[in-house]
Design a protein around this motif. Structure first.
Motif, PDB file in Angstrom:
ATOM      1  N   GLY A 148       0.774  -1.233   0.000  1.00  0.00           N
ATOM      2  CA  GLY A 148       0.000   0.000   0.000  1.00  0.00           C
ATOM      3  C   GLY A 148       0.803   1.281   0.000  1.00  0.00           C
ATOM      4  N   PHE A 149       2.115   1.197  -0.193  1.00  0.00           N
ATOM      5  CA  PHE A 149       2.920   2.420  -0.300  1.00  0.00           C
ATOM      6  C   PHE A 149       2.619   3.090  -1.641  1.00  0.00           C
ATOM      7  CE2 PHE A 149       5.257   0.033   2.862  1.00  0.00           C
ATOM      8  CZ  PHE A 149       5.686   1.011   3.748  1.00  0.00           C
ATOM      9  N   GLN A 150       2.412   4.398  -1.605  1.00  0.00           N
ATOM     10  CA  GLN A 150       2.098   5.126  -2.837  1.00  0.00           C
ATOM     11  C   GLN A 150       3.335   5.666  -3.541  1.00  0.00           C
ATOM     12  OE1 GLN A 150       0.708   5.743   0.152  1.00  0.00           O
ATOM     13  NE2 GLN A 150      -1.512   5.929  -0.001  1.00  0.00           N
ATOM     14  N   VAL A 151       4.438   5.829  -2.808  1.00  0.00           N
ATOM     15  CA  VAL A 151       5.659   6.394  -3.378  1.00  0.00           C
ATOM     16  C   VAL A 151       6.830   5.472  -3.062  1.00  0.00           C
ATOM     17  CG1 VAL A 151       7.236   8.365  -3.415  1.00  0.00           C
ATOM     18  CG2 VAL A 151       4.784   8.750  -3.107  1.00  0.00           C
ATOM     19  N   ILE A 152       7.600   5.128  -4.086  1.00  0.00           N
ATOM     20  CA  ILE A 152       8.820   4.341  -3.918  1.00  0.00           C
ATOM     21  C   ILE A 152       9.999   5.216  -4.312  1.00  0.00           C
ATOM     22  CG2 ILE A 152      10.141   2.357  -4.730  1.00  0.00           C
ATOM     23  CD1 ILE A 152       7.551   0.873  -5.147  1.00  0.00           C
ATOM     24  N   ILE A 153      10.960   5.365  -3.397  1.00  0.00           N
ATOM     25  CA  ILE A 153      12.140   6.194  -3.637  1.00  0.00           C
ATOM     26  C   ILE A 153      13.355   5.285  -3.746  1.00  0.00           C
ATOM     27  CG2 ILE A 153      13.587   8.052  -2.743  1.00  0.00           C
ATOM     28  CD1 ILE A 153      11.144   9.081  -1.214  1.00  0.00           C
ATOM     29  N   LEU A 154      13.982   5.282  -4.910  1.00  0.00           N
ATOM     30  CA  LEU A 154      15.194   4.497  -5.135  1.00  0.00           C
ATOM     31  C   LEU A 154      16.389   5.390  -4.806  1.00  0.00           C
ATOM     32  CD1 LEU A 154      14.204   2.874  -8.554  1.00  0.00           C
ATOM     33  CD2 LEU A 154      13.834   1.965  -6.254  1.00  0.00           C
ATOM     34  N   SER A 155      17.120   5.045  -3.761  1.00  0.00           N
ATOM     35  CA  SER A 155      18.165   5.936  -3.249  1.00  0.00           C
ATOM     36  C   SER A 155      19.512   5.229  -3.181  1.00  0.00           C
ATOM     37  CB  SER A 155      17.780   6.433  -1.850  1.00  0.00           C
ATOM     38  OG  SER A 155      18.826   7.179  -1.269  1.00  0.00           O
ATOM     39  N   ASP A 156      20.563   5.937  -3.630  1.00  0.00           N
ATOM     40  CA  ASP A 156      21.928   5.420  -3.484  1.00  0.00           C
ATOM     41  C   ASP A 156      22.693   6.184  -2.402  1.00  0.00           C
ATOM     42  OD1 ASP A 156      22.494   7.859  -4.626  1.00  0.00           O
ATOM     43  OD2 ASP A 156      23.305   7.061  -6.495  1.00  0.00           O
ATOM     44  N   ARG A 157      21.960   6.845  -1.506  1.00  0.00           N
ATOM     45  CA  ARG A 157      22.601   7.633  -0.458  1.00  0.00           C
ATOM     46  C   ARG A 157      23.381   6.757   0.519  1.00  0.00           C
ATOM     47  NH1 ARG A 157      19.459  12.303   2.853  1.00  0.00           N
ATOM     48  NH2 ARG A 157      19.439  13.175   0.751  1.00  0.00           N
ATOM     49  N   ALA A 158      23.024   5.478   0.621  1.00  0.00           N
ATOM     50  CA  ALA A 158      23.709   4.582   1.559  1.00  0.00           C
ATOM     51  C   ALA A 158      25.051   4.085   1.026  1.00  0.00           C
ATOM     52  CB  ALA A 158      22.808   3.388   1.882  1.00  0.00           C
ATOM     53  N   SER A 159      25.460   4.547  -0.151  1.00  0.00           N
ATOM     54  CA  SER A 159      26.733   4.093  -0.718  1.00  0.00           C
ATOM     55  C   SER A 159      27.909   4.650   0.082  1.00  0.00           C
ATOM     56  CB  SER A 159      26.838   4.529  -2.181  1.00  0.00           C
ATOM     57  OG  SER A 159      26.738   5.938  -2.290  1.00  0.00           O
ATOM     58  N   ASN A 160      28.911   3.822   0.278  1.00  0.00           N
ATOM     59  CA  ASN A 160      30.139   4.211   0.965  1.00  0.00           C
ATOM     60  C   ASN A 160      31.252   3.266   0.527  1.00  0.00           C
ATOM     61  OD1 ASN A 160      29.741   1.808   2.525  1.00  0.00           O
ATOM     62  ND2 ASN A 160      28.429   2.965   3.934  1.00  0.00           N
ATOM     63  N   LYS A 161      32.330   3.191   1.281  1.00  0.00           N
ATOM     64  CA  LYS A 161      33.458   2.349   0.877  1.00  0.00           C
ATOM     65  C   LYS A 161      33.105   0.866   0.904  1.00  0.00           C
ATOM     66  CE  LYS A 161      35.449   2.047   5.526  1.00  0.00           C
ATOM     67  NZ  LYS A 161      36.663   2.239   6.342  1.00  0.00           N
ATOM     68  N   ASP A 162      32.053   0.511   1.641  1.00  0.00           N
ATOM     69  CA  ASP A 162      31.667  -0.898   1.749  1.00  0.00           C
ATOM     70  C   ASP A 162      30.497  -1.272   0.850  1.00  0.00           C
ATOM     71  OD1 ASP A 162      33.605  -1.416   3.750  1.00  0.00           O
ATOM     72  OD2 ASP A 162      32.275  -0.524   5.258  1.00  0.00           O
ATOM     73  N   PHE A 163      29.767  -0.273   0.361  1.00  0.00           N
ATOM     74  CA  PHE A 163      28.593  -0.545  -0.464  1.00  0.00           C
ATOM     75  C   PHE A 163      28.675   0.257  -1.763  1.00  0.00           C
ATOM     76  CE2 PHE A 163      27.168  -1.788   3.719  1.00  0.00           C
ATOM     77  CZ  PHE A 163      26.419  -2.934   3.464  1.00  0.00           C
ATOM     78  N   VAL A 164      28.539  -0.448  -2.878  1.00  0.00           N
ATOM     79  CA  VAL A 164      28.654   0.153  -4.204  1.00  0.00           C
ATOM     80  C   VAL A 164      27.257   0.513  -4.712  1.00  0.00           C
ATOM     81  CG1 VAL A 164      29.438  -0.215  -6.574  1.00  0.00           C
ATOM     82  CG2 VAL A 164      30.689  -1.240  -4.665  1.00  0.00           C
ATOM     83  N   PRO A 165      27.078   1.718  -5.257  1.00  0.00           N
ATOM     84  CA  PRO A 165      25.752   2.070  -5.787  1.00  0.00           C
ATOM     85  C   PRO A 165      25.477   1.404  -7.131  1.00  0.00           C
ATOM     86  CG  PRO A 165      27.293   3.873  -6.127  1.00  0.00           C
ATOM     87  CD  PRO A 165      28.026   2.846  -5.315  1.00  0.00           C
ATOM     88  N   VAL A 166      24.253   0.962  -7.306  1.00  0.00           N
ATOM     89  CA  VAL A 166      23.791   0.474  -8.600  1.00  0.00           C
ATOM     90  C   VAL A 166      23.429   1.694  -9.447  1.00  0.00           C
ATOM     91  CG1 VAL A 166      22.031  -0.899  -9.790  1.00  0.00           C
ATOM     92  CG2 VAL A 166      22.914  -1.638  -7.567  1.00  0.00           C
ATOM     93  N   SER A 167      23.693   1.630 -10.734  1.00  0.00           N
ATOM     94  CA  SER A 167      23.318   2.742 -11.608  1.00  0.00           C
ATOM     95  C   SER A 167      21.838   3.058 -11.427  1.00  0.00           C
ATOM     96  CB  SER A 167      23.599   2.384 -13.069  1.00  0.00           C
ATOM     97  OG  SER A 167      23.033   3.348 -13.934  1.00  0.00           O
ATOM     98  N   SER A 168      21.535   4.323 -11.155  1.00  0.00           N
ATOM     99  CA  SER A 168      20.146   4.713 -10.915  1.00  0.00           C
ATOM    100  C   SER A 168      19.273   4.459 -12.138  1.00  0.00           C
ATOM    101  CB  SER A 168      20.083   6.188 -10.517  1.00  0.00           C
ATOM    102  OG  SER A 168      20.677   7.010 -11.511  1.00  0.00           O
ATOM    103  N   LEU A 169      19.834   4.650 -13.327  1.00  0.00           N
ATOM    104  CA  LEU A 169      19.073   4.396 -14.549  1.00  0.00           C
ATOM    105  C   LEU A 169      18.758   2.912 -14.701  1.00  0.00           C
ATOM    106  CD1 LEU A 169      17.881   5.583 -17.142  1.00  0.00           C
ATOM    107  CD2 LEU A 169      20.108   5.268 -18.228  1.00  0.00           C
TER     108      LEU A 169
END
Length: 279
Positions: free
Chosen positions: A223-244
């Motif tokens: 029932g969530f109306q908005v989904i936010i895909l965020s790479d803010r948690a990226s750091n030296k231990d976690f690699v961001p996935v391409s947002s596109l």
């Protein structure tokens, strides 16, 4: 406009046809269900207190360094134009000429590692005369975009759901923070981290996309109306996935599960650095 109704065996004139369609449902009443972002902001101030862009910038500045942002970033194109600026014969400052199109080499032939956005840029400048923009051509163009669950507007017996009306598709940090923590009129947002452990190397990309898609479908079903895909948690231990890549995967997955019309998709990423890269 004429409507030939073979079932009723009659021809409906233009004025009668438009009048019948206009009175199928109370459009004025339905339009009042729209939610403006300013309404959410006022409710957020009452619930959580005021917040500023300056405060949020300081909070996220460390994560911006991971994706190559500086304290005062200058766009590469502008930097080149400043370098090419010269004095003409009249000793007046003159801006260098530049192309509106993307005349760079194809991304697939690059010796470097271009962003995924670079593979989807058109190589010519598509312009209009006169220029169409939301400021000079307000009658025919607007940057406003509604987001949120969509109803079937072809079914008059169902009421249209209220949607959030944004003045522009690019959100400020404050706007995004408001959407993250809003509970206005029962609206809820789900933040999905589009990162994966760096120790998994490139082998972790496919499982990460599967997890992101699974979480998005679960949020839509919950029932969530908005989904936010965020790479803010990226750091030296976690690699961001391409947002596109993440956005495309989630979009297609929701379509296959018949859930796409139930949610709005918003991307929070430091990867988008150019106008052509905005989603």
């Amino acid at each position: 406009m004429l409507l030939v109704d073979t079932y009723e065996q009659k021809i409906e004139e233009d004025e009668d046809l438009k009048a019948r369609i206009a009175t199928l449902r109370p459009h004025k009443k339905l339009a009042m269900n729209r939610i403006h972002l300013d309404q959410m902001k006022r409710d957020d101030v009452l619930s959580h207190g005021a917040i500023t862009n300056e405060y949020l910038i300081k909070r996220v500045f460390k994560s911006l360094k991971i994706v190559g942002w500086e304290a005062n970033p200058v766009d590469k194109h502008h930097r080149k134009k400043l370098r090419d600026t010269r004095l003409d014969s009249d000793r007046r400052l003159k801006e260098a000429l530049g192309s509106m199109g993307n005349d760079a080499a194809l991304a697939c032939l690059s010796d470097y590692s271009p962003l995924l956005f670079s593979y989807f840029q058109q190589l010519f400048a598509q312009v209009t005369n006169p220029p169409i923009d939301p400021f000079r051509e307000q009658i025919v163009m607007s940057l406003r975009c509604p987001i949120g669950p969509e109803s079937n507007f072809l079914e008059p017996e169902f009421e249209l759901q209220g949607r959030i009306l944004l003045d522009q598709p690019v959100l400020s940090l404050v706007d995004l923070e408001v959407l993250k923590r809003t509970s206005y009129r029962g609206w809820r947002s789900k933040v999905i981290d589009i990162v994966y452990p760096a120790r998994h190397d490139c082998r972790g990309l496919a499982p990460a996309l599967d997890r992101i898609c699974s979480e998005a479908c679960g949020a839509a079903l919950d029932g969530f109306q908005v989904i936010i895909l965020s790479d803010r948690a990226s750091n030296k231990d976690f690699v961001p996935v391409s947002s596109l890549l993440a956005l495309g995967a989630v979009h297609q997955c929701l379509i296959k599960q018949r859930l796409r019309m139930k949610v709005a998709l918003i991307v929070e990423s430091g990867e988008v650095k150019q106008v052509h890269g905005r989603i």
